[in-house]
Design a protein around this motif. Structure first.
Motif, PDB file in Angstrom:
ATOM      1  N   SER A   1       0.442   5.616  -3.728  1.00 41.85           N
ATOM      2  CA  SER A   1       1.810   5.830  -3.260  1.00 41.85           C
ATOM      3  C   SER A   1       2.350   4.654  -2.458  1.00 41.85           C
ATOM      4  O   SER A   1       3.554   4.582  -2.219  1.00 41.85           O
ATOM      5  CB  SER A   1       1.874   7.089  -2.394  1.00 41.85           C
ATOM      6  OG  SER A   1       1.479   8.208  -3.135  1.00 41.85           O
TER       7      SER A   1
ATOM      8  N   ARG B   1       5.285   2.547  -4.106  1.00 40.98           N
ATOM      9  CA  ARG B   1       6.559   3.274  -4.142  1.00 40.98           C
ATOM     10  C   ARG B   1       7.198   3.369  -2.769  1.00 40.98           C
ATOM     11  O   ARG B   1       8.410   3.219  -2.622  1.00 40.98           O
ATOM     12  CB  ARG B   1       6.333   4.686  -4.693  1.00 40.98           C
ATOM     13  CG  ARG B   1       6.756   4.818  -6.097  1.00 40.98           C
ATOM     14  CD  ARG B   1       6.770   6.235  -6.614  1.00 40.98           C
ATOM     15  NE  ARG B   1       6.930   7.261  -5.616  1.00 40.98           N
ATOM     16  CZ  ARG B   1       6.343   8.442  -5.691  1.00 40.98           C
ATOM     17  NH1 ARG B   1       5.560   8.732  -6.681  1.00 40.98           N
ATOM     18  NH2 ARG B   1       6.548   9.350  -4.763  1.00 40.98           N
ATOM     19  N   PHE B   2       6.393   3.624  -1.756  1.00 41.75           N
ATOM     20  CA  PHE B   2       6.922   3.733  -0.398  1.00 41.75           C
ATOM     21  C   PHE B   2       7.415   2.385   0.109  1.00 41.75           C
ATOM     22  O   PHE B   2       8.420   2.308   0.817  1.00 41.75           O
ATOM     23  CB  PHE B   2       5.880   4.303   0.553  1.00 41.75           C
ATOM     24  CG  PHE B   2       5.579   5.762   0.315  1.00 41.75           C
ATOM     25  CD1 PHE B   2       6.557   6.642  -0.092  1.00 41.75           C
ATOM     26  CD2 PHE B   2       4.301   6.252   0.500  1.00 41.75           C
ATOM     27  CE1 PHE B   2       6.282   7.977  -0.308  1.00 41.75           C
ATOM     28  CE2 PHE B   2       4.016   7.583   0.287  1.00 41.75           C
ATOM     29  CZ  PHE B   2       5.006   8.448  -0.117  1.00 41.75           C
ATOM     30  N   ASP B   3       6.715   1.300  -0.244  1.00 43.11           N
ATOM     31  CA  ASP B   3       7.176  -0.035   0.168  1.00 43.11           C
ATOM     32  C   ASP B   3       8.511  -0.370  -0.481  1.00 43.11           C
ATOM     33  O   ASP B   3       9.390  -0.950   0.158  1.00 43.11           O
ATOM     34  CB  ASP B   3       6.133  -1.091  -0.196  1.00 43.11           C
ATOM     35  CG  ASP B   3       4.916  -1.040   0.705  1.00 43.11           C
ATOM     36  OD1 ASP B   3       5.005  -0.421   1.787  1.00 43.11           O
ATOM     37  OD2 ASP B   3       3.875  -1.609   0.318  1.00 43.11           O
ATOM     38  N   GLU B   4       8.677  -0.022  -1.746  1.00 36.65           N
ATOM     39  CA  GLU B   4       9.958  -0.255  -2.418  1.00 36.65           C
ATOM     40  C   GLU B   4      11.061   0.587  -1.780  1.00 36.65           C
ATOM     41  O   GLU B   4      12.180   0.113  -1.591  1.00 36.65           O
ATOM     42  CB  GLU B   4       9.845   0.069  -3.897  1.00 36.65           C
ATOM     43  CG  GLU B   4       9.003  -0.908  -4.686  1.00 36.65           C
ATOM     44  CD  GLU B   4       8.797  -0.474  -6.125  1.00 36.65           C
ATOM     45  OE1 GLU B   4       9.313   0.605  -6.506  1.00 36.65           O
ATOM     46  OE2 GLU B   4       8.117  -1.199  -6.845  1.00 36.65           O
ATOM     47  N   ALA B   5      10.761   1.812  -1.445  1.00 34.48           N
ATOM     48  CA  ALA B   5      11.758   2.708  -0.865  1.00 34.48           C
ATOM     49  C   ALA B   5      12.196   2.245   0.522  1.00 34.48           C
ATOM     50  O   ALA B   5      13.369   2.365   0.871  1.00 34.48           O
ATOM     51  CB  ALA B   5      11.206   4.129  -0.789  1.00 34.48           C
ATOM     52  N   GLN B   6      11.271   1.701   1.304  1.00 35.27           N
ATOM     53  CA  GLN B   6      11.657   1.283   2.650  1.00 35.27           C
ATOM     54  C   GLN B   6      12.543   0.051   2.622  1.00 35.27           C
ATOM     55  O   GLN B   6      13.286  -0.196   3.563  1.00 35.27           O
ATOM     56  CB  GLN B   6      10.432   1.036   3.510  1.00 35.27           C
ATOM     57  CG  GLN B   6       9.764  -0.301   3.330  1.00 35.27           C
ATOM     58  CD  GLN B   6       8.549  -0.467   4.212  1.00 35.27           C
ATOM     59  OE1 GLN B   6       7.973   0.509   4.677  1.00 35.27           O
ATOM     60  NE2 GLN B   6       8.146  -1.686   4.431  1.00 35.27           N
ATOM     61  N   ASN B   7      12.496  -0.728   1.549  1.00 33.68           N
ATOM     62  CA  ASN B   7      13.316  -1.932   1.460  1.00 33.68           C
ATOM     63  C   ASN B   7      14.606  -1.722   0.675  1.00 33.68           C
ATOM     64  O   ASN B   7      15.383  -2.658   0.524  1.00 33.68           O
ATOM     65  CB  ASN B   7      12.509  -3.069   0.836  1.00 33.68           C
ATOM     66  CG  ASN B   7      11.419  -3.544   1.761  1.00 33.68           C
ATOM     67  OD1 ASN B   7      11.601  -3.582   2.971  1.00 33.68           O
ATOM     68  ND2 ASN B   7      10.276  -3.880   1.201  1.00 33.68           N
ATOM     69  N   LEU B   8      14.864  -0.529   0.196  1.00 33.67           N
ATOM     70  CA  LEU B   8      16.076  -0.266  -0.572  1.00 33.67           C
ATOM     71  C   LEU B   8      17.346  -0.495   0.243  1.00 33.67           C
ATOM     72  O   LEU B   8      18.354  -0.933  -0.300  1.00 33.67           O
ATOM     73  CB  LEU B   8      16.074   1.173  -1.098  1.00 33.67           C
ATOM     74  CG  LEU B   8      15.291   1.413  -2.372  1.00 33.67           C
ATOM     75  CD1 LEU B   8      15.322   2.901  -2.709  1.00 33.67           C
ATOM     76  CD2 LEU B   8      15.826   0.605  -3.512  1.00 33.67           C
TER      77      LEU B   8
END
Length: 57
Positions: A30, A33-40
């Motif tokens: 996970s 996915r979480f790293d991508e979400a935090q940088n959105l």
């Protein structure tokens, strides 16, 4: 079955669900996915898929 037994079973089930969520949240699968979400929020340009870019050409 009285209230004490059913309450104990419910407590154990909620605890098992909690442990499952914690394991999922901190698993290595996970992390990406979480790293991508935090940088959105910092992403200025929206991501375009291949179909949209072909239509613009």
């Amino acid at each position: 079955m009285d209230y004490a037994v059913s309450g104990s079973i419910f407590t154990v089930l909620v605890f098992v669900c909690f442990i499952g969520i914690v394991v999922w949240a901190f698993s290595k699968k996970s992390k990406k996915r979480f790293d991508e979400a935090q940088n959105l929020i910092f992403d200025d340009e929206p991501s375009t898929n291949k179909q949209e870019s072909k239509l613009d050409e």
